[in-house]
Design an enzyme around this catalytic site. Sequence first.
Site, PDB file in Angstrom:
ATOM      1  N   THR A 197      -7.574   1.298   8.342  1.00 38.96           N
ATOM      2  CA  THR A 197      -7.981   0.037   7.729  1.00 38.96           C
ATOM      3  C   THR A 197      -9.320  -0.429   8.285  1.00 38.96           C
ATOM      4  O   THR A 197     -10.200  -0.882   7.542  1.00 38.96           O
ATOM      5  CB  THR A 197      -6.898  -1.027   7.947  1.00 38.96           C
ATOM      6  N   LYS A 223       0.838  -1.205   0.000  1.00 37.77           N
ATOM      7  CA  LYS A 223       0.000   0.000   0.000  1.00 37.77           C
ATOM      8  C   LYS A 223       0.866   1.245   0.000  1.00 37.77           C
ATOM      9  O   LYS A 223       2.055   1.196   0.312  1.00 37.77           O
ATOM     10  CB  LYS A 223      -0.959   0.006   1.190  1.00 37.77           C
ATOM     11  N   ALA A 229      -3.110   5.136  13.248  1.00 40.73           N
ATOM     12  CA  ALA A 229      -3.051   5.513  11.830  1.00 40.73           C
ATOM     13  C   ALA A 229      -3.475   4.349  10.942  1.00 40.73           C
ATOM     14  O   ALA A 229      -4.645   4.181  10.634  1.00 40.73           O
ATOM     15  CB  ALA A 229      -1.662   6.016  11.473  1.00 40.73           C
ATOM     16  N   CYS A 230      -2.531   3.507  10.521  1.00 38.27           N
ATOM     17  CA  CYS A 230      -2.821   2.505   9.494  1.00 38.27           C
ATOM     18  C   CYS A 230      -3.809   1.438   9.947  1.00 38.27           C
ATOM     19  O   CYS A 230      -4.654   1.005   9.170  1.00 38.27           O
ATOM     20  CB  CYS A 230      -1.523   1.875   9.013  1.00 38.27           C
ATOM     21  N   VAL A 231      -3.721   1.006  11.198  1.00 33.25           N
ATOM     22  CA  VAL A 231      -4.685   0.033  11.707  1.00 33.25           C
ATOM     23  C   VAL A 231      -6.070   0.662  11.792  1.00 33.25           C
ATOM     24  O   VAL A 231      -7.061   0.098  11.329  1.00 33.25           O
ATOM     25  CB  VAL A 231      -4.246  -0.509  13.087  1.00 33.25           C
TER      26      VAL A 231
END
Length: 240
Positions: free
Chosen positions: A179, A142, A174-176
Site C-alpha cells: 500500500t 480489496k 505485505a499489504c502495508v
Amino acid sequence: MAEMDNKELDKMLQAAFDASSKLYQERGFQRRVGFGKRPALVSVDLANAWTRPGNPFTCDQEKMDNEIIPSMQRLLKAFRAQNLPVVHVTTAYEITDRDAPFTDMGLWHNKIPVDVVDLADKDLWAIDSRIAPVEGEYTLLKKRASSFHGTELAGILRANDVDTILVTGVTACACVRQTICDGIADGFRPIAVREAIGDRVPGAVAWNLFDIDAKFGDVKSTDECVAYIDGLAGVAAAAE
C-alpha cells in the site's frame, strides 16, 4: 526463550540498520517526504481474521492488543475530531473454491490461504469492533495485497483533496508495504505509523519499517502523527 530470542533478534537488526543507515545517507537515501496539507487515514486489514486469535492470518496478539489497537484508537479520535477522511481496508473473496474454473482469488491462493476469508462470513472480514467504522468513514474491500491495486482508493483520495496517507495495519511485509509503495507511486505522501503496524513473523515489522523509511515513505510515531493532525486545526483557524 522466545522473548530472549526476539530481544537478540532486535539487537542484531538494530546493528544492521545502523550500518545500513550510514551507507544509505552517504548515497542520498532516507530523504523525507514529509506531511502534506490534507491527510487520510488508511487502515489496512485490521479485520477480525487478522486481529483476533485462531485464524491463519492472525498477527502477533500482544502487539495487536497493546500497541496497534490503542494507537488506532488515538488516531481515529484525532481524525474524527478534525472530520478528516478515514478508509478502513479489508480483504475477502466471493468464490473461495480453489478448484473452481473461475475465482476472484486469482493466483494468490496458490501461495497463501486467502480462501479462508470468505465474503459470506462477514465476521472474518469485518473491521475489529474496537476500531469499528463510524458514519462518514469508508470500508474498502480489496482482493490483492495493495489497497490501491485494482481499487477505487486513489480516485477517492484525489476527489477529496488528500495529499498524505497515514498508513496503519497488517502485515508490514505485505499489504502495508505494498500500500505504501503504491501510494507514493500514485503521488501521495505515505506516512507509516510505527506503533500501529504489525505482522506475524518476528523481525518483519522492524525490517520493513526501516526499508520503507529509506525508500518509500516516512516512519513516524503515533505521538508525532496525532500532533500533526491536531495541528491542522490551528492552521485552518489561522486561514479563516
